[in-house]
Design a protein around this motif. Sequence first.
Motif, PDB file in Angstrom:
ATOM      1  N   GLU A 114      32.662  45.506  40.330  1.00 52.65           N
ATOM      2  CA  GLU A 114      34.014  45.171  39.861  1.00 52.65           C
ATOM      3  C   GLU A 114      34.047  45.006  38.349  1.00 52.65           C
ATOM      4  OE1 GLU A 114      35.079  41.693  42.063  1.00 52.65           O
ATOM      5  OE2 GLU A 114      35.846  42.841  43.763  1.00 52.65           O
ATOM      6  N   VAL A 115      33.011  44.384  37.789  1.00 49.90           N
ATOM      7  CA  VAL A 115      32.958  44.213  36.333  1.00 49.90           C
ATOM      8  C   VAL A 115      32.848  45.571  35.655  1.00 49.90           C
ATOM      9  CG1 VAL A 115      31.513  43.337  34.451  1.00 49.90           C
ATOM     10  CG2 VAL A 115      32.052  41.880  36.417  1.00 49.90           C
ATOM     11  N   GLU A 116      32.007  46.442  36.205  1.00 49.25           N
ATOM     12  CA  GLU A 116      31.847  47.774  35.617  1.00 49.25           C
ATOM     13  C   GLU A 116      33.134  48.581  35.718  1.00 49.25           C
ATOM     14  OE1 GLU A 116      28.519  49.519  37.566  1.00 49.25           O
ATOM     15  OE2 GLU A 116      27.071  48.178  36.637  1.00 49.25           O
ATOM     16  N   VAL A 117      33.812  48.482  36.836  1.00 50.63           N
ATOM     17  CA  VAL A 117      35.053  49.238  37.030  1.00 50.63           C
ATOM     18  C   VAL A 117      36.146  48.701  36.120  1.00 50.63           C
ATOM     19  CG1 VAL A 117      36.899  49.674  38.702  1.00 50.63           C
ATOM     20  CG2 VAL A 117      34.529  50.003  39.367  1.00 50.63           C
ATOM     21  N   LYS A 118      36.133  47.389  35.877  1.00 48.33           N
ATOM     22  CA  LYS A 118      37.147  46.792  35.009  1.00 48.33           C
ATOM     23  C   LYS A 118      37.050  47.355  33.592  1.00 48.33           C
ATOM     24  CE  LYS A 118      37.709  42.504  35.939  1.00 48.33           C
ATOM     25  NZ  LYS A 118      37.490  41.063  36.005  1.00 48.33           N
ATOM     26  N   ASP A 119      35.839  47.674  33.149  1.00 48.97           N
ATOM     27  CA  ASP A 119      35.638  48.193  31.797  1.00 48.97           C
ATOM     28  C   ASP A 119      35.867  49.695  31.704  1.00 48.97           C
ATOM     29  OD1 ASP A 119      35.008  45.674  30.951  1.00 48.97           O
ATOM     30  OD2 ASP A 119      32.842  45.936  31.190  1.00 48.97           O
ATOM     31  N   LEU A 120      35.978  50.377  32.800  1.00 45.46           N
ATOM     32  CA  LEU A 120      36.084  51.838  32.770  1.00 45.46           C
ATOM     33  C   LEU A 120      37.269  52.378  31.980  1.00 45.46           C
ATOM     34  CD1 LEU A 120      34.949  53.196  36.238  1.00 45.46           C
ATOM     35  CD2 LEU A 120      33.921  53.594  34.018  1.00 45.46           C
ATOM     36  N   PRO A 121      38.487  51.920  32.174  1.00 46.25           N
ATOM     37  CA  PRO A 121      39.593  52.532  31.430  1.00 46.25           C
ATOM     38  C   PRO A 121      39.417  52.450  29.924  1.00 46.25           C
ATOM     39  CG  PRO A 121      40.447  51.201  33.215  1.00 46.25           C
ATOM     40  CD  PRO A 121      38.965  50.961  33.145  1.00 46.25           C
TER      41      PRO A 121
END
Length: 117
Positions: free
Chosen positions: A67-74
Amino acid sequence: MDEYVKWYPWVQGVVLLVFFVVVYALKKSFASKDDVTAQDKRLQTVEQTYVKNEDFSEVKAAVQRIEVEVKDLPQNVSALSKEVAKLQGENNHLHDLLKRIEHPLNLIVESKISGKQ
């Protein structure tokens, strides 16, 4: 009125037959309480046998990390697209330079091959 009385048993029989067909189809499509209870017992047995609290904590930690990694993706994607655009501009600039150098270089190579100086 005599027509209604004459056809009433037939109409009632057809309606009753349709009702029984619908009830039979519903009975076949839904699970009985015994089936659900047996399935629930099997599921509890599998959970008790194979699943431990440690497994859940590992999965929870992995999900939180993802979730942390996905949050930074955009944000990373937008920065990456800017860098790609910048590199593309530099690549086009280098391509233009190579085109300018190519013709004189070809002339030099041809003169060396033909033996002229």
